[in-house]
Design a protein around this motif. Structure first.
Motif, mmCIF file in Angstrom:
data_model
loop_
_atom_site.group_PDB
_atom_site.id
_atom_site.type_symbol
_atom_site.label_atom_id
_atom_site.label_comp_id
_atom_site.label_asym_id
_atom_site.label_seq_id
_atom_site.Cartn_x
_atom_site.Cartn_y
_atom_site.Cartn_z
ATOM 1 N N GLN A 75 -10.578 3.608 -21.446
ATOM 2 C CA GLN A 75 -9.175 3.785 -20.934
ATOM 3 C C GLN A 75 -9.135 4.019 -19.540
ATOM 4 O OE1 GLN A 75 -6.866 6.673 -22.986
ATOM 5 N NE2 GLN A 75 -7.928 6.375 -24.923
ATOM 6 N N TYR A 76 -9.942 4.797 -19.005
ATOM 7 C CA TYR A 76 -9.775 5.163 -17.465
ATOM 8 C C TYR A 76 -10.301 4.015 -16.858
ATOM 9 C CZ TYR A 76 -7.944 9.767 -18.084
ATOM 10 O OH TYR A 76 -7.067 11.139 -18.309
ATOM 11 N N ALA A 77 -11.575 3.572 -17.358
ATOM 12 C CA ALA A 77 -12.121 2.211 -16.954
ATOM 13 C C ALA A 77 -10.918 1.266 -16.644
ATOM 14 C CB ALA A 77 -13.471 1.711 -17.571
ATOM 15 N N LEU A 78 -10.307 0.682 -17.560
ATOM 16 C CA LEU A 78 -9.251 -0.280 -17.557
ATOM 17 C C LEU A 78 -8.259 0.037 -16.346
ATOM 18 C CD1 LEU A 78 -8.057 -2.687 -18.945
ATOM 19 C CD2 LEU A 78 -6.630 -1.299 -19.947
ATOM 20 N N VAL A 79 -7.658 1.184 -16.432
ATOM 21 C CA VAL A 79 -6.621 1.625 -15.496
ATOM 22 C C VAL A 79 -7.227 1.787 -13.975
ATOM 23 C CG1 VAL A 79 -5.009 3.502 -14.800
ATOM 24 C CG2 VAL A 79 -5.369 2.764 -17.245
ATOM 25 N N PHE A 80 -8.231 2.432 -14.005
ATOM 26 C CA PHE A 80 -8.825 2.649 -12.637
ATOM 27 C C PHE A 80 -9.289 1.255 -11.855
ATOM 28 C CE2 PHE A 80 -7.934 6.654 -13.098
ATOM 29 C CZ PHE A 80 -8.773 7.569 -13.077
ATOM 30 N N CYS A 81 -9.659 0.222 -12.462
ATOM 31 C CA CYS A 81 -10.299 -0.977 -11.916
ATOM 32 C C CYS A 81 -8.859 -1.581 -11.563
ATOM 33 C CB CYS A 81 -11.006 -1.843 -12.890
ATOM 34 S SG CYS A 81 -10.379 -2.592 -14.176
ATOM 35 N N LEU A 82 -7.734 -1.500 -12.256
ATOM 36 C CA LEU A 82 -6.481 -2.233 -11.975
ATOM 37 C C LEU A 82 -6.020 -1.502 -10.743
ATOM 38 C CD1 LEU A 82 -4.759 -2.881 -15.139
ATOM 39 C CD2 LEU A 82 -5.707 -4.609 -13.464
ATOM 40 N N VAL A 83 -6.173 -0.216 -10.641
ATOM 41 C CA VAL A 83 -5.756 0.366 -9.360
ATOM 42 C C VAL A 83 -6.429 0.250 -8.334
ATOM 43 C CG1 VAL A 83 -5.493 2.729 -8.655
ATOM 44 C CG2 VAL A 83 -4.408 2.372 -10.979
ATOM 45 N N GLY A 84 -7.706 0.114 -8.324
ATOM 46 C CA GLY A 84 -8.841 -0.222 -7.299
ATOM 47 C C GLY A 84 -8.565 -1.426 -6.765
ATOM 48 N N TYR A 85 -8.239 -2.644 -7.643
ATOM 49 C CA TYR A 85 -7.800 -4.077 -7.343
ATOM 50 C C TYR A 85 -6.680 -4.010 -6.504
ATOM 51 C CZ TYR A 85 -7.013 -8.928 -7.387
ATOM 52 O OH TYR A 85 -6.654 -10.115 -6.894
ATOM 53 N N GLY A 86 -5.583 -3.329 -7.150
ATOM 54 C CA GLY A 86 -4.295 -3.205 -6.477
ATOM 55 C C GLY A 86 -4.427 -2.553 -4.983
ATOM 56 N N CYS A 87 -5.172 -1.711 -4.836
ATOM 57 C CA CYS A 87 -5.135 -0.946 -3.443
ATOM 58 C C CYS A 87 -6.101 -1.703 -2.727
ATOM 59 C CB CYS A 87 -5.861 0.207 -3.750
ATOM 60 S SG CYS A 87 -4.852 1.530 -4.503
ATOM 61 N N GLY A 88 -7.035 -2.475 -3.036
ATOM 62 C CA GLY A 88 -8.027 -3.359 -2.401
ATOM 63 C C GLY A 88 -6.950 -4.552 -1.785
ATOM 64 N N ARG A 89 -6.083 -4.934 -2.491
ATOM 65 C CA ARG A 89 -5.174 -6.028 -2.025
ATOM 66 C C ARG A 89 -4.205 -5.537 -1.159
ATOM 67 N NH1 ARG A 89 -4.985 -11.241 -4.903
ATOM 68 N NH2 ARG A 89 -3.110 -11.387 -3.671
ATOM 69 N N MET A 90 -3.973 -4.447 -0.784
ATOM 70 C CA MET A 90 -2.915 -3.750 0.032
ATOM 71 C C MET A 90 -3.726 -3.056 1.081
ATOM 72 S SD MET A 90 0.174 -3.998 -1.621
ATOM 73 C CE MET A 90 0.840 -2.361 -1.955
ATOM 74 N N ARG A 91 -5.057 -3.392 1.486
ATOM 75 C CA ARG A 91 -5.699 -2.786 2.417
ATOM 76 C C ARG A 91 -5.129 -2.896 3.738
ATOM 77 N NH1 ARG A 91 -11.184 -5.416 3.154
ATOM 78 N NH2 ARG A 91 -11.553 -3.841 4.545
ATOM 79 N N ASN A 92 -4.570 -3.984 4.045
ATOM 80 C CA ASN A 92 -3.864 -4.102 5.281
ATOM 81 C C ASN A 92 -2.793 -3.173 5.998
ATOM 82 O OD1 ASN A 92 -5.318 -6.657 5.613
ATOM 83 N ND2 ASN A 92 -3.778 -7.327 4.374
ATOM 84 N N VAL A 93 -2.335 -2.234 4.875
ATOM 85 C CA VAL A 93 -1.684 -1.206 5.397
ATOM 86 C C VAL A 93 -2.241 -0.163 6.292
ATOM 87 C CG1 VAL A 93 0.025 -1.539 3.715
ATOM 88 C CG2 VAL A 93 -1.966 0.082 3.096
ATOM 89 N N LEU A 94 -3.520 -0.115 5.965
ATOM 90 C CA LEU A 94 -4.359 0.761 6.883
ATOM 91 C C LEU A 94 -4.107 0.492 8.402
ATOM 92 C CD1 LEU A 94 -7.547 1.903 5.037
ATOM 93 C CD2 LEU A 94 -5.702 3.076 5.819
ATOM 94 N N ARG A 95 -4.068 -0.984 8.540
ATOM 95 C CA ARG A 95 -4.259 -1.297 10.040
ATOM 96 C C ARG A 95 -2.814 -1.244 10.757
ATOM 97 N NH1 ARG A 95 -7.663 -4.326 6.965
ATOM 98 N NH2 ARG A 95 -9.653 -4.138 7.543
ATOM 99 N N HIS A 96 -1.804 -1.136 9.832
ATOM 100 C CA HIS A 96 -0.449 -1.085 10.401
ATOM 101 C C HIS A 96 -0.019 0.486 10.756
ATOM 102 C CE1 HIS A 96 0.178 -5.536 9.920
ATOM 103 N NE2 HIS A 96 -0.206 -5.481 8.840
ATOM 104 N N SER A 97 0.037 0.987 9.907
ATOM 105 C CA SER A 97 0.238 2.165 10.211
ATOM 106 C C SER A 97 -0.110 3.544 9.342
ATOM 107 C CB SER A 97 2.056 2.472 10.366
ATOM 108 O OG SER A 97 2.662 3.013 9.042
ATOM 109 N N ALA A 98 -0.377 4.527 9.547
ATOM 110 C CA ALA A 98 -0.888 5.576 8.838
ATOM 111 C C ALA A 98 0.053 6.228 7.871
ATOM 112 C CB ALA A 98 -1.540 6.901 9.654
ATOM 113 N N LEU A 99 1.249 6.251 8.121
ATOM 114 C CA LEU A 99 2.206 6.736 7.078
ATOM 115 C C LEU A 99 2.579 5.664 6.256
ATOM 116 C CD1 LEU A 99 4.223 8.891 6.726
ATOM 117 C CD2 LEU A 99 6.009 7.695 8.105
ATOM 118 N N LEU A 100 2.514 4.365 6.441
ATOM 119 C CA LEU A 100 2.574 3.439 5.458
ATOM 120 C C LEU A 100 1.400 3.510 4.332
ATOM 121 C CD1 LEU A 100 4.387 0.991 4.596
ATOM 122 C CD2 LEU A 100 2.982 -0.485 5.764
#
Lengths: 606, 316
Positions: A75-100
């Motif tokens: 269960q957690y493997a399924l959920v966490f790999c999806l969450v990890g992928y989603g966060c990886g796709r949003m990684r550009n927020v790190l370069r824009h602003s810390a608050l974001l």
């Protein structure tokens, strides 16, 4: 490798702390933060989707198998790999602003918690009463949100310490080699917090890998920047401002390998390595009339310097503070300042700058004295461009008269060939105004109402670009622009063969002008005003025969040589000339631009 | 995101693996793949949890020197047991709270005649799972389906064992069923868990076969199981707090407050050997005194009890 090891260690530590300490704490509300989830979110944000998927899967599997677990495994493997992928796709927020970034991480943690609760509800049945479940879930989410900044900060610090750069080119679409519109795009949309930067279809996508993607990117970037790029063309200029220093190489890598866009990767070549110059031709001296073309691209202080022993004909300065300085011993024929915010085109040289461009965002014109685009010299700037966003005028007030004044691009494109002298060419730039080539005329209507006859009058793109070479005299150069661009017809009737044929119906930023020495003598012939909708109703041609024809034209390969380009009024703003519902290949301008230099095809995808 | 194709491939593979695991474990709870993986992770993470808890345990707990002991004979033998247990638990330095818990555990064990193996909790279940990990394993003689008790009452049963750790399903788990007997009359019922014990307010649900036997405040002990697995008889479970039966239902329902405090488990004991005789209700704590009735008190029993105490100071 070190990153993987560090991530593994961090995840194991988070897992152990979670299972031994955190889960047993009698926190108010009944729930407990999920440190493993927070770590997966942070690792995904810093490492990218690949690492996010792997880390999420392994962490979730470990959490499923670790000793006091009694749920269905996976269960957690399924959920966490999806969450990890989603966060990886949003990684550009790190370069824009810390608050974001923190907000995004908190949201990802919330989503992960809810997903995990949902999956366990489905697979294991209700483990608790509904009210208890709601209380526990709510308090868990609250604790996660509180702990997210701490974990994110720690992971980012570790990642930076391990060498992850915050401005890695290859994995941020925001940092793809943007064009001249890159910087302008950034400033054009500051409220968004991020910019669909040039080169990105969407802000999550990388560089275009296919022709269609590249064309779409070029369109988007042009639309964003307000410029009217050549459809299907590449972007000019390199990395957006503040990230990479401008490369000072101004060269045109026509002969570099690759295909299509890569050939037109400006700034990556060596000055003077263009086709003619790099050929082992016996002619030591550059053949007259051959455009040298040097590009300066990219970066913030983009400078394009066409250094060369020979005569740089065209010097591009790309990038933000693009100052195209054609600093050569000789006179730069054309100086471009493109892109970026403070595009300045300076055709500064001891010699006679024939064409000076100022384009780009706050396209400052070639102002004689204080304008950044300076065709300032004792010599007479032949053509002064003011392009770009706030295309300001060209003040060819350097004592001489600019031959051609452009107002291109941008919103209030005005090109003024204001000079005391005789403006030869007056352009009507984008926006709603056409440059006035006589004095500071605001609502430039592309008139060259000098005493003598304006030689070239352009009507260029933008909304209601109206360029009229309304002159009393006989216009010499006829521009055909847009799709059915005719050749520049000379007055003596011989159709000028455009060297550069643009299959694009509506082409990009401003006409590429290849000034030759003869231009100074009034032999400039232009064919095709790329990117501009207007054809001139008049024909302008310079007297005298020409051996060389202008290099850059925007004419279709099957150009109608004699047809008068009918005046085209742009239908849409910002370069989106054709209705969007048309398939992309059917839109006008879907084909790329093929450039020919001296008869050799050097660029273009087709 | 340079190579999104590879990323998507990775994601697809991970998703497929996770779904396959879920399917395998859901269909066959004791699939060999999963049990092997679980036993491997038990050994790895169990040892890690032992180490971590031994390091962090004493830090988090209040350490108080000294141990106040009681003076009865039973406490003396228990003190010897404490010393022995201390030697066994030498890795963990017990604080006063732990000593108290251990003492109470041994008292319960003594009263019931259980032979317990003391262990401490080193890990807690994630999310809504009501499980804990103990630091005693098969090397100490722990087998699955053994009763786990506390100094206060029943904690749960052992579900899986590795070499040095074991996993205990608490009585508050949703899938835990404990057979019980009501205190004075011995009526049979069963107690199921109600989910996470939110700050000590987790209640168990009791269902009895005879609804008429339900009384508020009735005490429950575990009923005997076959071969004393999973529950040995006589372990105190809890007190009936509120009755929820519906008229006409087959079983009577009630909410039970458990004796053991599941949110603050420390030292627990795993019953290794069942008592020779059923202790029935002897291990139960004494019932709290009923509230004074409003009728005047002139009962003979109170007079008799008062007399010797009042006469005592008169006699030197």
């Amino acid at each position: 490798m070190r990153a993987l090891v560090a991530a593994a260690i961090g995840l194991v530590a988070a897992l152990l702390v979670q299972l031994t300490i955190v889960n047993g704490l009698p926190l108010p509300g009944g729930g407990a933060p999920d440190l493993v989830l927070l770590c997966v979110v942070a690792i995904g944000l810093t490492g990218g989707p690949d690492i996010g998927v792997i880390a999420g899967f392994c962490a979730g599997l470990a959490l499923d198998l670790a000793p006091p677990a009694s749920q269905v495994v996976g269960q957690y493997a399924l959920v966490f790999c999806l969450v990890g992928y989603g966060c990886g796709r949003m990684r550009n927020v790190l370069r824009h602003s810390a608050l974001l970034a923190m907000v995004v991480a908190a949201l990802a943690a919330v989503v992960g918690e809810i997903l995990a609760a949902g999956v366990s509800l489905v697979l294991d049945g209700p483990q608790a009463g509904l009210s208890t479940l709601a209380h526990v879930l709510a308090s868990s989410i609250l604790y996660d949100i509180v702990l997210t900044p701490v974990v994110l900060f720690a992971v980012v610090r570790v990642a930076v310490a391990l060498g992850a750069r915050t401005s890695v080119l290859h994995d941020s679409p925001a940092l793809e080699p943007g064009g001249s519109a890159a910087r302008s795009a950034r400033t054009a949309l500051p409220a968004l917090g991020y910019v669909p930067v040039t080169g990105a279809i969407g802000w999550l996508d990388g560089p275009g890998r296919s022709r269609r993607a590249r064309r779409k990117q070029a369109r988007l970037s042009a639309r964003v920047a307000g410029a009217s790029p050549r459809r299907g063309a590449t972007w000019i200029g390199r990395e957006p401002s503040g990230v990479f220093p401008a490369t000072t190489q101004a060269a045109f890598t026509g002969l570099a390998g690759g295909s299509g866009l890569s050939r037109l990767r400006v700034g990556t070549g060596v000055a003077g390595s263009a086709s003619y110059a790099s050929r082992p031709t016996p002619a030591a001296a550059p053949r007259p009339g051959l455009p040298r073309i040097a590009f300066g691209t990219g970066g913030l202080p983009g400078e394009g310097r066409a250094r060369g022993r020979g005569i740089p004909r065209i010097a591009f300065g790309g990038g933000q503070a693009g100052s195209a300085r054609a600093n050569g011993q000789r006179a730069p024929r054309i100086g471009f300042g493109t892109g970026g915010l403070l595009g300045e085109g300076r055709a500064a040289g001891r010699g006679v700058p024939q064409i000076a461009f100022g384009s780009g965002h706050a396209g400052s014109a070639l102002a004689g004295s204080n304008g950044s685009g300076r065709a300032a010299r004792r010599a007479m700037p032949g053509i002064a461009f003011a392009g770009g966003h706030a295309g300001s005028a060209l003040n060819g007030s350097s004592g001489r008269s600019p031959r051609i004044a452009f107002g291109t691009g941008g919103l209030p494109g005005e090109g003024r060939a204001a000079g005391r002298g005789v403006p030869r060419i007056g352009f009507g730039g984008a926006g709603s105004r056409a440059p006035r080539s006589a004095g500071p005329g605001l609502a430039g209507s592309g008139l060259a109402p000098g005493r003598p006859t304006p030689q070239i009058a352009f009507g260029t793109g933008g909304l209601t670009g109206a360029g009229r070479a309304a002159g009393r005299g006989s216009p010499r150069i006829a521009f055909g622009n847009g799709s059915l661009i005719s050749a520049a017809r000379t007055s003596h009737g011989r159709p000028a063969e455009p060297r550069f044929r643009s299959a694009a119906a509506r082409s990009a930023t401003g006409p590429w002008l290849a000034r030759s020495a003869r231009a100074a003598r009034g032999e400039l012939a232009f064919a095709g005003a790329a990117g501009y909708e207007h054809a001139l109703p008049t024909r302008i041609s310079y007297g005298g025969r020409r051996r060389r024809h202008p290099r850059f034209t925007a004419a279709s390969p099957s150009s109608h040589h004699g047809s008068t380009a009918r005046p085209r009024t742009p239908r849409l703003a910002f370069g989106n000339r054709s209705p969007r519902w048309l398939p992309h290949w059917r839109r006008a301008g879907g084909r790329s631009t093929v450039w020919r230099i001296g008869g050799t095809r050097v660029g273009g995808y087709r | 995101m340079r190579d999104t194709r590879r990323t998507r491939l990775l994601l697809g593979v991970a998703l497929a693996a996770a779904l396959a695991l879920i399917a395998i474990d859901y269909h066959d709870g004791s699939s060999s793949l999963v049990t092997k993986a679980k036993s491997a992770s038990d050994s790895v993470f169990g040892d890690a949890e032992r180490v971590v808890s031994s390091v962090t345990g004493p830090v988090g707990r209040f350490f108080d020197a000294g141990l106040a002991g009681s003076g009865s004979g039973q406490a003396g033998t228990l003190r010897q047991e404490i010393v022995r247990m201390r030697a066994e638990l030498s890795a963990a330095r017990l604080s006063k709270a732990d000593y108290d818990q251990l003492r109470r555990l041994l008292q319960v064990a003594g009263r019931g005649g259980y032979r317990v193996m003391a262990a401490s909790v080193i890990g807690y279940g994630q999310g809504l799972q009501q499980t804990v990990t103990l630091d005693a394993g098969s090397a100490q003689g722990i087998r699955p389906q053994m009763t786990v008790i506390d100094g206060d009452g029943l904690v749960g049963q052992v579900t899986s064992v590795s070499s040095r750790t074991c996993t205990v399903m608490l009585a508050t788990d949703h899938s835990s069923v404990v057979g019980v007997r009501l205190a004075p009359g011995g009526q049979i019922g069963w107690v199921t868990g109600g989910g996470p014990d939110r700050n000590g307010t987790g209640l168990l649900t009791l269902q009895v076969l005879d609804p008429a036997a339900l009384r508020l405040g009735a005490q429950l002990v575990t009923a005997a199981s076959v071969n004393d697995r999973p529950f040995v008889p006589g372990v105190p479970v809890g007190v009936v707090e509120s009755i929820r039966s519906r008229a006409g239902a087959l079983t009577g329902r009630a909410l039970v407050r458990p004796y053991a405090s599941f949110s603050s488990l420390g030292v627990v004991g795993i019953v290794i050997a069942a008592p020779a005789h059923n202790p029935r209700f002897s291990v139960l704590p004494p019932k709290p005194a009923p509230p004074p009735s409003p009728t005047p008190t002139a009962s003979p029993s109170s007079k008799n009890s008062k007399k010797p105490s009042s006469s005592k100071p008169a006699k030197p």
